[in-house]
Design an enzyme around this catalytic site. Structure first.
Site, PDB file in Angstrom:
ATOM      1  N   GLY A 248       0.833  -1.211   0.000  1.00 54.39           N
ATOM      2  CA  GLY A 248       0.000   0.000   0.000  1.00 54.39           C
ATOM      3  C   GLY A 248       0.866   1.259   0.000  1.00 54.39           C
ATOM      4  O   GLY A 248       0.559   2.248  -0.671  1.00 54.39           O
ATOM      5  N   ASP A 249       1.962   1.222   0.757  1.00 54.11           N
ATOM      6  CA  ASP A 249       2.868   2.382   0.820  1.00 54.11           C
ATOM      7  C   ASP A 249       3.535   2.595  -0.543  1.00 54.11           C
ATOM      8  O   ASP A 249       3.741   3.725  -0.980  1.00 54.11           O
ATOM      9  CB  ASP A 249       3.951   2.159   1.889  1.00 54.11           C
ATOM     10  CG  ASP A 249       3.344   1.681   3.204  1.00 54.11           C
ATOM     11  OD1 ASP A 249       2.200   2.095   3.505  1.00 54.11           O
ATOM     12  OD2 ASP A 249       3.986   0.875   3.902  1.00 54.11           O
TER      13      ASP A 249
HETATM   14  O1  LIG Z   1       1.127  -0.036  12.920  1.00 55.01           O
HETATM   15  P1  LIG Z   1       0.976   0.739  11.632  1.00 55.01           P
HETATM   16  O2  LIG Z   1       1.636   2.086  11.705  1.00 55.01           O
HETATM   17  O3  LIG Z   1      -0.430   0.812  11.152  1.00 55.01           O
HETATM   18  O4  LIG Z   1       1.710  -0.107  10.499  1.00 55.01           O
HETATM   19  C1  LIG Z   1       3.080  -0.385  10.592  1.00 55.01           C
HETATM   20  C2  LIG Z   1       3.481  -1.334   9.485  1.00 55.01           C
HETATM   21  O5  LIG Z   1       2.827  -2.587   9.565  1.00 55.01           O
HETATM   22  O6  LIG Z   1       3.139  -0.740   8.239  1.00 55.01           O
HETATM   23  C3  LIG Z   1       4.152  -0.948   7.276  1.00 55.01           C
HETATM   24  C4  LIG Z   1       3.563  -1.565   6.055  1.00 55.01           C
HETATM   25  O7  LIG Z   1       2.558  -0.756   5.515  1.00 55.01           O
HETATM   26  C5  LIG Z   1       5.214  -1.776   7.952  1.00 55.01           C
HETATM   27  O8  LIG Z   1       6.491  -1.384   7.507  1.00 55.01           O
HETATM   28  C6  LIG Z   1       5.001  -1.523   9.411  1.00 55.01           C
HETATM   29  O9  LIG Z   1       5.468  -2.566  10.248  1.00 55.01           O
END
Ligand SMILES: O=P(O)(O)OC[C@@]1(O)O[C@H](CO)[C@@H](O)[C@@H]1O
Length: 331
Positions: free
Chosen positions: A256-257
């Protein structure tokens, strides 16, 4: 410049297991460390796609130092605020199955260190240094101690300086951020379906829920729909529908990122290696959506964040159906 804020970044510890038994000692067959948190991933992908970016947010302890060093070593300049106590979290990403096979993924995300008012003030100062033409990307969950309105406040500071803002988070933090009228938000179809109380496969209802978020303040809503592609929606309705390339899901962490980064890179008119003829210039929504899909899919089909070459390889396998005349945006 794309300035990303990750309130609660993480060392992502990926472990691959062939089998897993609850309540027993399990052993992995492959481990890999990556420097994550949603905004950090966005910065890493933007950098790989050739854009200028800087990663910020809060770090703490020795794990925080390791994260900042790792991100810098990958070529992404960092400007994190250091917290006086605690440790940056380690998130465990467990994958069960044979390497390169479709896998079952289980994640354990840590709580993360407590963020106090002094650290928030330092982050606000960093955001206040942004200016016309810059982008602020607020990604991921808020850290313990952060107010639900933190993203709203930072987005307002950026807007006052003429910078555009992107918000990729969920729940109360997302709802509050809409008040600051971000340029882009990126919920997935499941999150929207939950908001609307509908099935995630009900495209009309998902578009309706996205439209509602646009009416509440977001200029564009980029809805990721996994293997089904993505939808781009504004307050008037569907702008474009994009199809993702087909492939085997190997890793959903950071997909998604990568899509957010690809979309922003596309809007900025990024040219990928070997794809010089595909780029129509900046502000083209259709190209942005295609690059977003290619980047998201490339990461989903590889063991960690994709390279620019892997993204470029998938660009021609994406397609976009334009639903309106609103095909470009003036940046
Ligand atoms: O706990 P949040 O901030 O929702 O998500 C954190 C996370 O799961 O998101 C990224 C993947 O999108 C990972 O790099 C990271 O560990």
């Amino acid at each position: 410049m794309f300035f990303t804020v990750t309130c609660n970044p993480a060392l992502d510890w990926m472990m691959r297991l062939t089998s897993f038994k609850e309540g027993a000692t399990n052993r992995s067959v492959f481990d890999e460390l990556s420097y994550g948190g949603k905004g950090v991933n966005v910065s890493t992908m933007l950098h790989r796609l050739g854009l200028e970016t800087r990663a910020s947010g809060f770090i703490a302890g020795t794990t925080g130092s390791a994260l900042a060093e790792g991100v810098e070593a990958a070529g992404v300049p960092c400007d994190f605020v250091r917290l006086p106590a605690g440790q940056t979290r380690i998130n465990v990403k467990m994958k069960r199955g044979e390497i390169q096979d479709a896998l079952e993924e289980t994640e354990i995300n840590g709580r993360g260190p407590e963020v106090g008012g002094a650290a928030v003030a330092q982050l606000r100062e960093r955001v206040a240094a942004l200016g016309e033409g810059d982008w602020l990307v607020l990604s991921g969950s808020l850290a313990p101690g952060c107010e639900a309105g933190l993203y709203t406040e930072l987005a307002r500071v950026a807007a006052e300086r003429g910078a555009r803002c992107v918000v990729d988070t969920t729940g109360a933090a997302l709802m509050a951020a809409l008040e600051a009228r971000p340029f882009l938000i990126k919920p997935n179809n499941h999150e929207l379906a939950e908001l609307a109380g509908c099935d995630a496969r009900d495209e009309a209802a998902v578009i309706g829920a996205a439209r509602e978020l646009a009416a509440r303040g977001a200029r564009y809503v980029l809805v990721s729909c996994g293997g089904d592609g993505a939808l781009l929606v504004d307050a008037d309705g569907l702008v474009a529908r994009g199809s993702a390339p087909s492939g085997v899901l190997v890793n959903s962490v950071g997909a998604g990122d990568s899509m957010v980064a690809g979309f922003l890179a596309g809007l900025a008119g990024a040219v990928l290696p070997g794809c010089e003829a595909c780029c129509p210039g900046e502000g083209d929504l259709s190209y942005a959506l295609r690059l977003g899909l290619a980047a998201g899919s490339a990461t989903a089909f590889s063991s960690s964040l994709a390279t620019a070459e892997q993204v470029a390889d998938l660009l021609s396998a994406t397609s976009v159906e334009q639903a309106t005349e609103r095909s470009a945006v003036h940046l």
